[in-house]
Design an enzyme around this catalytic site. Structure first.
Site: not given
Ligand SMILES: Cc1cc2nc3c(=O)[nH]c(=O)nc-3n(C[C@H](O)[C@H](O)[C@H](O)COP(=O)(O)O)c2cc1C
Length: 362
Positions: A178, A173, A176, A25, A233
């Site tokens: 939602y 989705h 998390n 996001t 959440n």
């Molecule tokens: C800025 C940001 C936005 C995220 N938005 C979403 C999202 O829209 N949908 C989702 O399923 N996970 C979202 N996540 C979780 C990521 O998909 C991922 O699981 C998380 O960043 C951990 O992985 P990484 O260590 O590779 O960043 C978000 C994470 C971050 C950091």
């Protein structure tokens, strides 16, 4: 040669490597929650990911939660997503829209005053950023049994809109905290109809959404994201409980016969969830993607380790792709990485979005 760079067939796509871009996001949609040329540039820069899962995208106005999140329920939004699809395809990428109904993680101010719904009328803890500062989450309304069919239909319309925009598919989705996860969690779903009570009943809404979306656009371009026990959440699912196992088995058993493109599991923290992840992978009997959560930023080393465990066919990578448009190339070459700047994750313009340099430019 590292397993991370072996190719992989996922649904209808042939991917060049075994890591893909996570849904992220970024709160930078334009007017009317429509993607813009800036958003198209951001995704096109990251086409080397092979498979891009977009930021969470609302299937309806009621499903909006955060500020400036894109949608897939108006013509203007479809036109915006076409910019993204065309730009990513011009660079040979594959891009699926993550359909995220925020449920109770919402404030009416962020969606022109429309109502907020959840499995039950249980308010989420904490606050939501709005244009007028932080406000408590809305107290949601619980839809009647008959109304649930309308929520399923919204996902189907959004999936059809994704295809109409030229996107390659969708990811549902259900992770998390939602809306879909709110139905799974026994501390948020207090319903006494066919959508509440037993694990099978709580899983029913997710299974119905995924089944209907797969029937509408083809199962081989539909993925599903789950995060069992992820206490985010306000989720209260208990790690290690028999209820958790039964609930996620019911979801996976319900969708396994469909032949989905993939199941994406956010297993955070991985260690206590490993047994459940293995169990779900066996039951799903298809392509499984994994991400081990926010604790540590995913590294090439952790991608390789996760692949070695045999828990998944590919790894979902978030922040490294956010900060490195050419992450695939950098990892291939063993090059230095740009560091993600947390201050610009959510909202704003090009800064911290499209201005992370490629290796070539730096
Ligand atoms: C800025 C940001 C936005 C995220 N938005 C979403 C999202 O829209 N949908 C989702 O399923 N996970 C979202 N996540 C979780 C990521 O998909 C991922 O699981 C998380 O960043 C951990 O992985 P990484 O260590 O590779 O960043 C978000 C994470 C971050 C950091």
């Amino acid at each position: 040669m590292s397993r991370a760079f072996e190719s992989l067939t996922v649904g209808r796509w042939q991917l060049p490597q075994r890591f893909v871009m996570a849904p992220l996001t970024r709160n930078r949609a334009g007017a009317g929650h429509a993607p813009t040329t800036l958003n198209a540039e951001y995704y096109a820069q990251r086409a080397g990911a092979g498979l891009i899962v977009t930021e969470g995208t609302a299937p309806s106005q009621v499903g909006q939660g955060y500020l400036d999140v894109p949608g897939l329920y108006t013509d203007e939004q479809v036109a915006g997503w076409r910019l993204v699809a065309d730009a990513v395809h011009a660079r040979d990428g594959v891009v699926v829209a993550q359909l995220m109904h925020a449920g109770r993680i919402a404030h009416a101010d962020n969606k022109d005053g429309v109502e907020t719904v959840s499995a039950s009328a249980v308010q989420a803890p904490g606050e939501m950023v709005t244009a007028d500062g932080n406000k408590p989450h809305d107290v949601p309304r619980a839809p009647s049994t008959d109304e649930v069919a309308g929520l399923v239909a919204d996902f189907v319309t959004a999936a059809r809109n994704a295809v109409a925009a030229g996107l390659d598919g969708v990811e549902v989705h259900a992770a998390n905290g939602y809306l879909l996860h709110q139905f799974l969690d026994p501390t948020i779903n207090l319903r006494d109809d066919v959508y509440g009570g037993t694990p099978e009943n709580r899983a029913r809404f997710v299974v119905e959404v995924v089944t209907a979306v797969a029937e509408a656009i083809g199962a081989d371009r539909v993925g599903l994201r789950l995060s069992p026990g992820h206490q985010f959440n306000g989720v209260g699912e208990e790690l290690g409980s028999t209820d958790l196992t039964a609930t996620y088995r019911a979801v996976v058993d319900g969708v396994a016969p469909l032949g989905l493109a993939y199941l994406s599991l956010l297993a955070s923290p991985l260690e206590p969830l490993e047994t459940l992840v293995r169990d779900l992978r066996e039951r799903f009997d298809g392509i499984v993607l994994i991400n081990d959560g926010f604790g540590d930023v995913t590294s090439l080393g952790s991608v390789e380790e996760l692949l070695e465990t045999g828990l998944a066919d590919a790894v979902v990578v978030g922040r490294p792709f956010l900060a490195n448009p050419d992450l695939d190339e950098r990892w291939r070459q063993g090059a230095e990485l740009n560091e993600p700047d947390q201050a610009t994750f959510y909202g704003g313009g090009a800064e911290g979005y499209t201005d992370y340099p490629t290796l070539e430019a730096s």
